[in-house]
Each structure stands twice: as C-alpha cells, then as structure tokens.
Design a protein around this motif. Structure first.
Motif, PDB file in Angstrom:
ATOM      1  N   ASP A 182      -1.149 -41.663  -0.143  1.00 19.09           N
ATOM      2  CA  ASP A 182      -2.362 -42.460  -0.322  1.00 19.09           C
ATOM      3  C   ASP A 182      -2.194 -43.211  -1.636  1.00 19.09           C
ATOM      4  OD1 ASP A 182      -4.848 -43.183  -1.428  1.00 19.09           O
ATOM      5  OD2 ASP A 182      -5.924 -41.624  -0.343  1.00 19.09           O
ATOM      6  N   LEU A 183      -2.086 -44.541  -1.538  1.00 14.94           N
ATOM      7  CA  LEU A 183      -1.768 -45.355  -2.712  1.00 14.94           C
ATOM      8  C   LEU A 183      -2.752 -45.115  -3.853  1.00 14.94           C
ATOM      9  CD1 LEU A 183      -0.067 -47.570  -4.078  1.00 14.94           C
ATOM     10  CD2 LEU A 183      -1.581 -49.267  -3.033  1.00 14.94           C
ATOM     11  N   GLU A 184      -4.055 -45.117  -3.560  1.00 15.22           N
ATOM     12  CA  GLU A 184      -5.042 -44.976  -4.642  1.00 15.22           C
ATOM     13  C   GLU A 184      -4.925 -43.615  -5.316  1.00 15.22           C
ATOM     14  OE1 GLU A 184      -6.555 -47.490  -5.959  1.00 15.22           O
ATOM     15  OE2 GLU A 184      -5.562 -48.665  -4.395  1.00 15.22           O
ATOM     16  N   LEU A 185      -4.714 -42.570  -4.513  1.00 14.75           N
ATOM     17  CA  LEU A 185      -4.562 -41.215  -5.076  1.00 14.75           C
ATOM     18  C   LEU A 185      -3.331 -41.151  -5.978  1.00 14.75           C
ATOM     19  CD1 LEU A 185      -5.192 -38.147  -5.186  1.00 14.75           C
ATOM     20  CD2 LEU A 185      -3.858 -37.900  -3.105  1.00 14.75           C
ATOM     21  N   LYS A 186      -2.220 -41.693  -5.484  1.00 15.76           N
ATOM     22  CA  LYS A 186      -0.979 -41.648  -6.268  1.00 15.76           C
ATOM     23  C   LYS A 186      -1.142 -42.456  -7.559  1.00 15.76           C
ATOM     24  CE  LYS A 186       2.308 -40.818  -2.484  1.00 15.76           C
ATOM     25  NZ  LYS A 186       3.032 -39.566  -2.676  1.00 15.76           N
ATOM     26  N   LYS A 187      -1.798 -43.637  -7.465  1.00 18.15           N
ATOM     27  CA  LYS A 187      -1.983 -44.476  -8.656  1.00 18.15           C
ATOM     28  C   LYS A 187      -2.819 -43.739  -9.699  1.00 18.15           C
ATOM     29  CE  LYS A 187      -2.670 -48.916  -8.500  1.00 18.15           C
ATOM     30  NZ  LYS A 187      -3.031 -50.287  -8.129  1.00 18.15           N
ATOM     31  N   LYS A 188      -3.828 -43.013  -9.226  1.00 18.06           N
ATOM     32  CA  LYS A 188      -4.696 -42.267 -10.139  1.00 18.06           C
ATOM     33  C   LYS A 188      -3.875 -41.204 -10.888  1.00 18.06           C
ATOM     34  CE  LYS A 188      -8.176 -39.297  -9.227  1.00 18.06           C
ATOM     35  NZ  LYS A 188      -9.031 -38.652  -8.255  1.00 18.06           N
ATOM     36  N   ILE A 189      -3.010 -40.525 -10.149  1.00 19.72           N
ATOM     37  CA  ILE A 189      -2.204 -39.470 -10.775  1.00 19.72           C
ATOM     38  C   ILE A 189      -1.189 -40.062 -11.759  1.00 19.72           C
ATOM     39  CG2 ILE A 189      -0.393 -37.768 -10.258  1.00 19.72           C
ATOM     40  CD1 ILE A 189      -2.191 -36.901  -7.961  1.00 19.72           C
ATOM     41  N   PHE A 190      -0.581 -41.198 -11.372  1.00 22.31           N
ATOM     42  CA  PHE A 190       0.383 -41.818 -12.291  1.00 22.31           C
ATOM     43  C   PHE A 190      -0.312 -42.324 -13.553  1.00 22.31           C
ATOM     44  CE2 PHE A 190       3.285 -42.068  -8.553  1.00 22.31           C
ATOM     45  CZ  PHE A 190       4.242 -41.235  -9.113  1.00 22.31           C
ATOM     46  N   ALA A 191      -1.542 -42.843 -13.417  1.00 18.72           N
ATOM     47  CA  ALA A 191      -2.277 -43.314 -14.606  1.00 18.72           C
ATOM     48  C   ALA A 191      -2.553 -42.125 -15.534  1.00 18.72           C
ATOM     49  CB  ALA A 191      -3.581 -43.985 -14.182  1.00 18.72           C
ATOM     50  N   GLN A 192      -2.917 -41.004 -14.932  1.00 18.38           N
ATOM     51  CA  GLN A 192      -3.200 -39.794 -15.716  1.00 18.38           C
ATOM     52  C   GLN A 192      -1.921 -39.325 -16.444  1.00 18.38           C
ATOM     53  OE1 GLN A 192      -4.586 -36.738 -13.105  1.00 18.38           O
ATOM     54  NE2 GLN A 192      -5.355 -35.413 -14.741  1.00 18.38           N
ATOM     55  N   LEU A 193      -0.813 -39.304 -15.692  1.00 18.46           N
ATOM     56  CA  LEU A 193       0.449 -38.859 -16.288  1.00 18.46           C
ATOM     57  C   LEU A 193       0.905 -39.832 -17.375  1.00 18.46           C
ATOM     58  CD1 LEU A 193       2.259 -37.756 -13.012  1.00 18.46           C
ATOM     59  CD2 LEU A 193       1.640 -36.249 -14.906  1.00 18.46           C
TER      60      LEU A 193
ATOM     61  N   CYS B 268       6.821 -44.586   2.016  1.00 21.99           N
ATOM     62  CA  CYS B 268       6.768 -46.031   2.286  1.00 21.99           C
ATOM     63  C   CYS B 268       5.908 -46.854   1.327  1.00 21.99           C
ATOM     64  CB  CYS B 268       6.353 -46.282   3.738  1.00 21.99           C
ATOM     65  SG  CYS B 268       4.954 -45.360   4.277  1.00 21.99           S
ATOM     66  N   LEU B 269       5.387 -46.260   0.253  1.00 21.82           N
ATOM     67  CA  LEU B 269       4.620 -47.093  -0.683  1.00 21.82           C
ATOM     68  C   LEU B 269       5.594 -47.778  -1.646  1.00 21.82           C
ATOM     69  CD1 LEU B 269       1.729 -44.550  -1.362  1.00 21.82           C
ATOM     70  CD2 LEU B 269       1.668 -46.567   0.134  1.00 21.82           C
ATOM     71  N   MET B 270       5.325 -49.050  -1.938  1.00 23.19           N
ATOM     72  CA  MET B 270       6.262 -49.835  -2.747  1.00 23.19           C
ATOM     73  C   MET B 270       6.156 -49.478  -4.229  1.00 23.19           C
ATOM     74  SD  MET B 270       7.863 -51.831  -0.822  1.00 23.19           S
ATOM     75  CE  MET B 270       7.938 -53.449  -0.101  1.00 23.19           C
ATOM     76  N   PRO B 271       7.296 -49.310  -4.908  1.00 17.57           N
ATOM     77  CA  PRO B 271       7.260 -49.032  -6.347  1.00 17.57           C
ATOM     78  C   PRO B 271       6.437 -50.061  -7.131  1.00 17.57           C
ATOM     79  CG  PRO B 271       9.475 -48.759  -5.502  1.00 17.57           C
ATOM     80  CD  PRO B 271       8.656 -49.274  -4.364  1.00 17.57           C
ATOM     81  N   SER B 272       6.502 -51.340  -6.722  1.00 14.67           N
ATOM     82  CA  SER B 272       5.763 -52.368  -7.477  1.00 14.67           C
ATOM     83  C   SER B 272       4.255 -52.142  -7.392  1.00 14.67           C
ATOM     84  CB  SER B 272       6.118 -53.773  -6.970  1.00 14.67           C
ATOM     85  OG  SER B 272       5.808 -53.861  -5.606  1.00 14.67           O
ATOM     86  N   LYS B 273       3.793 -51.514  -6.321  1.00 10.22           N
ATOM     87  CA  LYS B 273       2.363 -51.198  -6.193  1.00 10.22           C
ATOM     88  C   LYS B 273       2.039 -49.879  -6.902  1.00 10.22           C
ATOM     89  CE  LYS B 273       0.623 -54.124  -2.869  1.00 10.22           C
ATOM     90  NZ  LYS B 273       1.553 -54.446  -1.769  1.00 10.22           N
ATOM     91  N   LEU B 274       2.902 -48.880  -6.672  1.00  8.60           N
ATOM     92  CA  LEU B 274       2.656 -47.532  -7.218  1.00  8.60           C
ATOM     93  C   LEU B 274       2.602 -47.508  -8.738  1.00  8.60           C
ATOM     94  CD1 LEU B 274       5.102 -45.042  -5.417  1.00  8.60           C
ATOM     95  CD2 LEU B 274       2.613 -44.975  -5.401  1.00  8.60           C
ATOM     96  N   PHE B 275       3.562 -48.240  -9.358  1.00  8.53           N
ATOM     97  CA  PHE B 275       3.734 -48.115 -10.807  1.00  8.53           C
ATOM     98  C   PHE B 275       3.184 -49.325 -11.572  1.00  8.53           C
ATOM     99  CE2 PHE B 275       7.715 -45.955  -9.014  1.00  8.53           C
ATOM    100  CZ  PHE B 275       7.129 -44.693  -8.988  1.00  8.53           C
ATOM    101  N   ALA B 276       2.442 -50.210 -10.887  1.00 12.29           N
ATOM    102  CA  ALA B 276       1.947 -51.442 -11.526  1.00 12.29           C
ATOM    103  C   ALA B 276       1.110 -51.100 -12.759  1.00 12.29           C
ATOM    104  CB  ALA B 276       1.118 -52.247 -10.532  1.00 12.29           C
ATOM    105  N   GLY B 277       1.428 -51.768 -13.861  1.00  8.57           N
ATOM    106  CA  GLY B 277       0.599 -51.661 -15.070  1.00  8.57           C
ATOM    107  C   GLY B 277       0.802 -50.409 -15.900  1.00  8.57           C
ATOM    108  N   LEU B 278       1.738 -49.537 -15.538  1.00 15.41           N
ATOM    109  CA  LEU B 278       1.924 -48.317 -16.333  1.00 15.41           C
ATOM    110  C   LEU B 278       2.695 -48.633 -17.626  1.00 15.41           C
ATOM    111  CD1 LEU B 278       2.897 -45.589 -13.673  1.00 15.41           C
ATOM    112  CD2 LEU B 278       0.631 -46.160 -14.564  1.00 15.41           C
TER     113      LEU B 278
END
Ligand code: NAI
Length: 317
Positions: free
Chosen positions: A96-107, A123-133
């Motif tokens: 789930d992109l939003e869930l993963k993004k939330k966890i990466f922002a926290q980390l 299948c989620l794209m790295p450019s979406k997952l890690f955007a703005g970190l």
C-alpha cells in the motif's frame, strides 16, 4: 563472533519472516518490528518451528546451528529502538503506497546517513515510494520472490537518486546471505521478473481462451518443458545454445519468431467466464479450499528445496 552487523526487518508477515531467517543464516543480528505485538510473537514462534524442520531436512541455510541463528533474531516493540545501530532496514508492510510512504517518512526522520532503507515491494515504483526523503540516496527496492528461502533471486531497483554505493552494498549483503541479487538499471512497471511473468500469463490466457489448449496442458508446457531448462539457463542463453551462438540463432530464427509474434492477440480481459473455466481445471488437481492449497504449497516448497540442493551441486557458487 558470528554477528556481522545489525539488521532490522520491518515488518513481519510472510515476507518479513523469510527475510529474518535469511539474514540470521548469514550471521546477522535481526530485530523484528511490527505494528502488532502478536505478529512479532507469532513470527518468532514460526521461525523457530520452521528452522527446526529445515534442520531435520538438511536444508537449513548458513553455517550456524538453529540455536545460534535463533539467538540472533529478536522482536522489538518500538521502531526507534529497532533501527538503533542498524546497517540495513528491510521494510515488508502490506503493498500500500500510502502506508509505505508513511513508514519511510517516519524512518527518514530517525535514521543516520549510513543505514540502507530497503523496500520489499513487488510493484510500487521507487520514484513514488522514496519521493522527497532526505535520505533518498540510501533508499532502494530489494524485491524477493516467494518463497524467498527457496528462490534466491532478489531484484534491486534504485530510485533515480539512489547512490551507487547503496546498490553495491545491498548487492553484497544479498550475496552474503546466499541470495542471488540482480540489478534493474532503471525503474519500470513490474520490474523485470513480473514483466516476464505477465508476458507468459498473457499468452497462456489467450491460448486457453481461444480453445487452443486446455489449462492443465498449458501448465504442462511449462512444468515439463520450458521450466525444465529455465531452472538452469535463461531464455537468452537458450538462444545462444540452440544454434552456433546468438548471432547464428538470430540469423536462423528471428524471422520465424517475428512471424509468430505478429499473431499474438491483445491484452486479455481476464473475463469471469475464462477464469471459471481455468479454475475448474485447476481445482481437479488442487481444490481451492485452504487445506488443499496449503498442502500443495508445502509440496511446492519441498520441490524447490530439493531443486535448490541440486542446483548448488551442479552450479557451485
Ligand atoms: P503480509 O500482509 O503477510 O504482512 C504485512 C505485515 O505488516 C503484517 O504482519 C502487519 O501486521 C504489518 N503491518 C501492517 N501495517 C504496519 C505498520 N504501519 N507498521 C508496522 N507493521 C505493519 O504481507 P506480505 O505478503 O509479507 O508482503 C509484504 C511486502 O512484500 C509487500 O510489499 C509485498 O508486495 C512484498 N512481496 C510479497 C510477496 C508475496 O508473495 N507475498 C513476494 C515479494 C514481495
């Protein structure tokens, strides 16, 4: 002496558990973190049971005993404590992109400049997952194949800003735990494994839908035909070996291949009618209730375990 570093697996689940076992087999200390405490307790219990079974079957990975490997894995109820001192964090929460993004922002807000942040996403794209970190240079996708304990491939997919050292370090770590990493140079939908898999599914579906072959005969073409060689050599090496090298293969066969490819149909709709027809055939062999499916998965895993042993004998690393 066998602790080579600390890894943190976020979060337990089917995939998280496999990663924990693989990292421990390589001698790494592993901390498991999950939003649900019960999941951590279940994971530790399941890992213990699974490692014992693997030991009995002579298929436990690594050179450490079960007890040594188990002593490396612990649960941690707090994310900050879990990642403390880690050199690699492997995220395995649901797709789930939003869930993963939330966890990466926290980390991102609690990690230092050295740790690698790795996602198991299929299948989620790295450019979406890690955007703005802030720590985007340290981020990468390390996509395993189910079941990862028996299928060694790991697709490494960088974000456009991922540092080359992040890719190299993750590659080295995957090799250290006995997996087989490969580099996807640029992100693309489905990465490489699923693009190949979907190409096969697509043509399989069309052939069945057009009444050219029954679903179970279609599967035989793979399990008794192409799959036999693909466990050892890929499609490109197959071409190379099936003539006097790749150039001679292309000279001889490329026109014929293009001719057949031109007859391929459009993307299948995966209609309910065809799905039911395929399901009927599949259920004759494996009824789709949880018990039969679980038993067949267990049989599949045993076959994969034996194949892995055979491969290690014929292809010494
Ligand atoms: P799963 O659903 O079995 O496990 C997910 C775990 O994450 C659960 O234990 C859940 O309690 C935990 N979780 C949920 N929200 C959380 C949060 N906010 N913080 C901490 N933990 C949380 O999922 P599964 O199948 O293990 O998949 C995980 C990832 O691995 C996905 O990205 C998936 O695409 C990928 N993957 C899965 C494969 C498969 O065949 N299952 C194969 C390759 C990759």
């Amino acid at each position: 002496a066998f602790i080579c570093g600390i890894l943190c697996v976020i979060i337990h689940g089917v995939i998280g558990r496999s990663w924990a076992m693989l990292f421990a087999s390589g001698g790494f200390q592993v901390k498991l973190y999950d939003i649900e405490q019960q999941q951590i307790r279940n994971a530790l219990e399941n890992i213990r049971k699974e490692m014992k079974l693997l030991e009995q079957a002579g298929s436990l990975k690594g050179s450490l005993s079960v007890e040594e490997q188990l002593s490396l894995i612990s649960g941690c109820p707090n994310i900050q404590e879990a990642v403390e001192g880690a050199m690699h964090i492997q995220e395995c929460v649901p797709e789930d992109l939003e869930l993963k993004k939330k966890i990466f922002a926290q980390l991102d807000s609690i990690i230092d400049d050295r740790v690698i942040l790795s996602s198991s996403t299929s299948c989620l794209m790295p450019s979406k997952l890690f955007a703005g970190l802030v720590h985007v240079k340290q981020c990468i996708v390390a996509h395993p194949v189910n079941p990862p304990y028996y299928i060694p491939l790991v697709e490494l997919v960088p974000h456009p800003e991922t540092a080359p050292t992040t890719v190299d370090r993750t590659h080295a770590l995957m090799k250290k735990i006995g997996q087989c990493p490969m580099r996807v140079q640029k992100e693309v939908a489905g990465f490489v494994l699923n693009r190949l898999q979907y190409a096969i599914i697509s043509e399989a579906w069309r052939l069945v839908e057009e009444g050219i072959v029954s679903p179970s005969d279609l599967d035989l073409v793979m399990s008794e035909g192409l799959g036999m060689r693909y466990a050892f050599i890929g499609p490109l090496e197959t071409m190379h070996l099936n003539a006097e090298g790749m150039l001679s293969y292309c000279d001889r066969y490329s026109e014929g291949i293009k001719h057949v490819l031109q007859t391929f149909g459009p993307i299948p709709e995966f209609s309910r009618a065809t799905a039911e027809k395929v399901n009927q055939d599949m259920c004759m062999k494996v009824p789709d209730d949880p018990e039969h499916l679980a038993a067949r998965r267990q049989w599949r895993d045993e076959c994969l375990m034996r194949l892995a042993k055979l491969k290690s004998q014929v292809q010494p690393q």
